[in-house]
Design a protein around this motif. Structure first.
Motif, PDB file in Angstrom:
ATOM      1  N   SER A 166       0.802  -1.249  -0.001  1.00  0.00           N
ATOM      2  CA  SER A 166      -0.153  -0.087  -0.068  1.00  0.00           C
ATOM      3  C   SER A 166       0.858   1.206   0.193  1.00  0.00           C
ATOM      4  N   VAL A 167       0.406   1.955  -0.757  1.00  0.00           N
ATOM      5  CA  VAL A 167       1.192   3.526  -1.026  1.00  0.00           C
ATOM      6  C   VAL A 167       0.432   4.307  -0.790  1.00  0.00           C
ATOM      7  N   LYS A 168       0.646   5.384   0.253  1.00  0.00           N
ATOM      8  CA  LYS A 168      -0.076   6.455   0.830  1.00  0.00           C
ATOM      9  C   LYS A 168       0.448   7.818   0.482  1.00  0.00           C
ATOM     10  N   ASP A 169      -0.079   8.596  -0.082  1.00  0.00           N
ATOM     11  CA  ASP A 169       0.229  10.095  -0.512  1.00  0.00           C
ATOM     12  C   ASP A 169       1.769  10.139  -0.641  1.00  0.00           C
ATOM     13  N   ILE A 170       2.458   9.532  -1.540  1.00  0.00           N
ATOM     14  CA  ILE A 170       3.680   9.889  -1.586  1.00  0.00           C
ATOM     15  C   ILE A 170       4.124  10.835  -2.716  1.00  0.00           C
ATOM     16  N   SER A 171       5.344  11.835  -2.554  1.00  0.00           N
ATOM     17  CA  SER A 171       5.597  12.634  -3.427  1.00  0.00           C
ATOM     18  C   SER A 171       7.112  12.539  -3.373  1.00  0.00           C
ATOM     19  N   LYS A 172       7.791  13.027  -4.772  1.00  0.00           N
ATOM     20  CA  LYS A 172       9.006  12.985  -5.028  1.00  0.00           C
ATOM     21  C   LYS A 172       9.459  14.223  -5.871  1.00  0.00           C
ATOM     22  N   THR A 173      10.505  14.995  -5.348  1.00  0.00           N
ATOM     23  CA  THR A 173      10.890  16.248  -6.148  1.00  0.00           C
ATOM     24  C   THR A 173      12.326  15.916  -6.363  1.00  0.00           C
ATOM     25  N   PHE A 174      12.833  16.247  -7.509  1.00  0.00           N
ATOM     26  CA  PHE A 174      14.273  15.914  -7.758  1.00  0.00           C
ATOM     27  C   PHE A 174      14.627  17.586  -8.142  1.00  0.00           C
ATOM     28  N   LEU A 175      15.970  17.173  -7.903  1.00  0.00           N
ATOM     29  CA  LEU A 175      16.944  18.597  -8.333  1.00  0.00           C
ATOM     30  C   LEU A 175      17.412  18.595  -9.927  1.00  0.00           C
ATOM     31  N   MET A 176      16.910  19.056 -10.409  1.00  0.00           N
ATOM     32  CA  MET A 176      17.460  19.093 -12.133  1.00  0.00           C
ATOM     33  C   MET A 176      17.998  20.444 -12.450  1.00  0.00           C
ATOM     34  N   ASP A 177      19.396  20.453 -12.922  1.00  0.00           N
ATOM     35  CA  ASP A 177      19.698  21.746 -13.493  1.00  0.00           C
ATOM     36  C   ASP A 177      19.547  22.875 -12.621  1.00  0.00           C
ATOM     37  N   SER A 218      17.199  23.421 -10.755  1.00  0.00           N
ATOM     38  CA  SER A 218      15.896  23.854 -10.178  1.00  0.00           C
ATOM     39  C   SER A 218      14.931  22.605  -9.601  1.00  0.00           C
ATOM     40  N   THR A 219      14.259  22.622  -8.803  1.00  0.00           N
ATOM     41  CA  THR A 219      13.448  21.369  -8.383  1.00  0.00           C
ATOM     42  C   THR A 219      11.960  21.005  -9.334  1.00  0.00           C
ATOM     43  N   VAL A 220      12.064  19.771  -9.516  1.00  0.00           N
ATOM     44  CA  VAL A 220      11.088  19.231 -10.344  1.00  0.00           C
ATOM     45  C   VAL A 220      10.218  18.305  -9.524  1.00  0.00           C
ATOM     46  N   LYS A 221       8.973  18.491  -9.393  1.00  0.00           N
ATOM     47  CA  LYS A 221       8.160  17.428  -8.656  1.00  0.00           C
ATOM     48  C   LYS A 221       7.841  16.530  -9.854  1.00  0.00           C
ATOM     49  N   VAL A 222       8.096  15.306  -9.457  1.00  0.00           N
ATOM     50  CA  VAL A 222       7.933  14.222 -10.320  1.00  0.00           C
ATOM     51  C   VAL A 222       6.752  13.701  -9.949  1.00  0.00           C
ATOM     52  N   ILE A 223       6.589  13.334  -8.740  1.00  0.00           N
ATOM     53  CA  ILE A 223       5.590  12.444  -8.190  1.00  0.00           C
ATOM     54  C   ILE A 223       4.626  13.304  -7.236  1.00  0.00           C
ATOM     55  N   ASP A 224       3.281  13.315  -7.429  1.00  0.00           N
ATOM     56  CA  ASP A 224       2.498  14.080  -6.629  1.00  0.00           C
ATOM     57  C   ASP A 224       1.439  13.424  -5.833  1.00  0.00           C
ATOM     58  N   ASN A 225       1.471  13.229  -4.571  1.00  0.00           N
ATOM     59  CA  ASN A 225       0.383  12.741  -3.796  1.00  0.00           C
ATOM     60  C   ASN A 225      -0.038  11.296  -4.489  1.00  0.00           C
ATOM     61  N   VAL A 226       0.640  10.409  -4.551  1.00  0.00           N
ATOM     62  CA  VAL A 226       0.329   9.201  -5.378  1.00  0.00           C
ATOM     63  C   VAL A 226      -0.071   8.246  -4.309  1.00  0.00           C
ATOM     64  N   SER A 227      -1.269   7.645  -4.457  1.00  0.00           N
ATOM     65  CA  SER A 227      -1.743   6.544  -3.324  1.00  0.00           C
ATOM     66  C   SER A 227      -2.140   5.489  -4.257  1.00  0.00           C
ATOM     67  N   LEU A 228      -1.904   4.123  -3.891  1.00  0.00           N
ATOM     68  CA  LEU A 228      -2.408   2.941  -4.558  1.00  0.00           C
ATOM     69  C   LEU A 228      -2.268   1.942  -3.795  1.00  0.00           C
ATOM     70  N   THR A 229      -3.151   0.798  -3.970  1.00  0.00           N
ATOM     71  CA  THR A 229      -2.691  -0.441  -3.729  1.00  0.00           C
ATOM     72  C   THR A 229      -2.740  -1.622  -4.571  1.00  0.00           C
ATOM     73  N   LEU A 230      -1.864  -2.627  -4.066  1.00  0.00           N
ATOM     74  CA  LEU A 230      -1.616  -3.433  -4.941  1.00  0.00           C
ATOM     75  C   LEU A 230      -1.627  -4.968  -4.362  1.00  0.00           C
ATOM     76  N   GLU A 231      -2.710  -5.801  -4.606  1.00  0.00           N
ATOM     77  CA  GLU A 231      -2.659  -7.093  -3.866  1.00  0.00           C
ATOM     78  C   GLU A 231      -1.764  -8.305  -4.603  1.00  0.00           C
ATOM     79  N   ARG A 232      -1.200  -9.102  -3.836  1.00  0.00           N
ATOM     80  CA  ARG A 232      -0.674 -10.113  -4.497  1.00  0.00           C
ATOM     81  C   ARG A 232      -1.578 -10.835  -5.534  1.00  0.00           C
ATOM     82  N   GLY A 233      -1.296 -11.253  -6.580  1.00  0.00           N
ATOM     83  CA  GLY A 233      -1.984 -12.015  -7.453  1.00  0.00           C
ATOM     84  C   GLY A 233      -2.908 -11.243  -8.568  1.00  0.00           C
ATOM     85  N   VAL A 234      -2.557  -9.953  -8.496  1.00  0.00           N
ATOM     86  CA  VAL A 234      -3.352  -8.870  -9.267  1.00  0.00           C
ATOM     87  C   VAL A 234      -2.281  -8.517 -10.252  1.00  0.00           C
TER      88      VAL A 234
END
Lengths: 243, 232
Positions: free
Chosen positions: B4-15, B17-33
């Motif tokens: 289970s993934v809850k509200d993850i965000s990730k920002t990278f420093l590129m040249d 300046s900061t670039v937000k790559v992942i913004d508040n992503v939530s998802l769940t993945l069950e085994r077998g799916v």
């Protein structure tokens, strides 16, 4: 077979030109023809063998020490960025000092034995191995290291399982160059003062105006360097099949 | 068992300046799916997988996994001096677990992965499709619960690609792992998955989750593809 034929043709042409030139000049004491060099080579075989023994020993010990030292420093430099920043300029500087000037200093500090010659060999052989190893150790791309780290690999494991094997072909190309230089390094060391060795024999023969012996000694040096080069090549085929 | 993934965000420093790559992503993945993440190139799909695989931590949010996870990167990253079996068993070697057992398991799985008789082959001796299957075998030996596949068929020719898609579906059904499959190919996502996460262009957000019915017919499939296309 084909890659032996062409170099042989080149050498034969060179020998032919030399022989013709010597005949045209007609002063064997100034430019001895190849035939008289061969005669000298055979006549002085025991003498050449005796001195070769010392030169080869110095070259091999120096090459081995340089290899160990270069690999250690390359590994430490690639693991610790600070060490890399401090050592890299020193490494370059070590190559800018003319060896021919440094060798007499070694003589003053360490005497006429084998040690100063070994040091000259180490100094000459160290650089090509170290530089190649440093490049080789940084050959692994970021994605590869990140991936194997995500499997749980530590820095040491990344080094052992990925970076060192990737550096192996680079290591061998450095070692080949170093091996080819090592005999020459020992000769330079001996040239400036020694008790035995091909370098000493060369200086003596030169003073005695025995040019056939000078050239015979040079041929021995070339042959020994080629032999060492070939041995390294065999090692490379055995241990680094990927290259 | 699930990730289970809850509200993850990730920002990278590129040249600089900061670039937000992942913004508040939530998802769940069950085994077998089998789930896919679809998005345009550069939307952060790969970053999402790399975060789940533990390449780097998210700036905020939480990732909780109840099972083993392993990523199959876009390049297979097989070590060229190791044969298929030795490449497959590398995770056991790294973790200090039973290497002989891992090698035995890899050997026994060679037929399922279409590599029977190629256990001792080096990666350079394999075709593109076989390399990808060898890399997936390494993934399975490393983690038997969840696979994160980053456009695994992107570099294959169309025919090989189609064969690999059918093969992957079959292997997934046999092994019952949970798969998160990243692709920019809507067709591929709909063909393989039970669930499709649609990701917006950068910064990557999950803008819709669509379920693909097991008994979907051609017309419904076409409708679904249209719907995903309109979202992107």
């Amino acid at each position: 077979m084909r890659n032996i034929i062409y170099p042989t043709i080149g050498i034969l042409i060179l020998l032919l030109i030399w022989q013709l030139l010597a005949a045209a000049i007609g002063m064997a004491w100034l430019l001895p023809p190849p035939s008289s060099v061969v005669v000298s080579l055979i006549d002085n075989a025991p003498l050449l063998a005796h001195h070769s023994l010392y030169t080869v020993a110095e070259a091999l010990i120096g090459l081995l020490a340089a290899t160990v030292l270069a690999c250690l420093i390359a590994v430490v430099m690639s693991l610790i960025p600070l060490v890399r920043k401090i050592c890299y300029p020193l490494l370059l500087i070590s190559q800018m000092i003319p060896i021919i000037v440094l060798a007499p200093l070694f003589l003053i500090w360490f005497g006429y034995g084998m040690l100063p010659k070994i040091l000259v060999v180490v100094l000459i052989c160290f650089f090509p191995i170290a530089i190649n190893m440093i490049v080789g150790l940084s050959a692994a791309d970021e994605q590869m290291l990140l991936f194997y780290r995500s499997l749980g690999a530590s820095r040491g494991q990344l080094l052992r399982l990925i970076r060192l094997p990737l550096a192996l072909p680079y290591f061998f190309s450095g070692l080949r160059i170093a091996a080819a230089y090592s005999i020459m390094g020992a000769v330079i060391g001996e040239w400036l003062g020694a008790q035995s060795g091909l370098g000493l024999l060369l200086t003596r023969a030169q003073r005695a105006f025995d040019l056939p012996l000078v050239l015979a000694a040079i041929i021995v040096i070339i042959l020994l360097s080629c032999l060492l080069f070939a041995i390294i090549k065999i090692f490379e085929k055995k241990f680094s099949p990927a290259s | 068992m699930q990730i289970s993934v809850k509200d993850i965000s990730k920002t990278f420093l590129m040249d600089g300046s900061t670039v937000k790559v992942i913004d508040n992503v939530s998802l769940t993945l069950e085994r077998g799916v089998f789930a896919s993440v679809v998005g345009t190139s550069g939307c952060g799909k790969s970053t999402l997988l790399q975060l789940l695989a533990g390449y780097y931590p998210p700036d905020s949010g939480r990732i909780v996994s109840e099972g083993n996870i392993c990523l199959l990167p876009q390049d297979d990253l097989l070590l060229p001096w190791r044969n298929v079996i030795d490449n497959s068993a590398i995770a056991a070697e790294i973790r200090g677990s039973d290497v002989a057992a891992a090698r035995k398991r890899a050997f026994d799985l060679l037929p399922l992965f279409g590599l029977e008789g190629f256990g001792n082959s080096l990666p350079s001796q394999l075709s593109g499709g076989m390399r990808q299957r060898a890399a997936l075998l390494r993934t399975y030996i490393a983690a038997g619960d969840f696979w994160l596949l980053d456009e695994p068929f992107g570099k294959l020719d169309a025919l090989t690609r189609e064969a690999m898609q059918h093969w992957l579906k079959q292997v997934w059904q046999t092994l019952g792992v949970g798969v998160l499959f990243v692709t920019h190919d809507i067709e591929e996502a709909v063909l393989l998955s039970q669930r499709v996460f649609v990701m917006s262009p950068r910064p990557g957000r999950i803008i819709n989750v669509l379920d693909v019915a097991a008994d979907i017919n051609d017309i419904e499939r076409l409708e679904l593809k249209k719907q995903i296309k309109s979202l992107l």
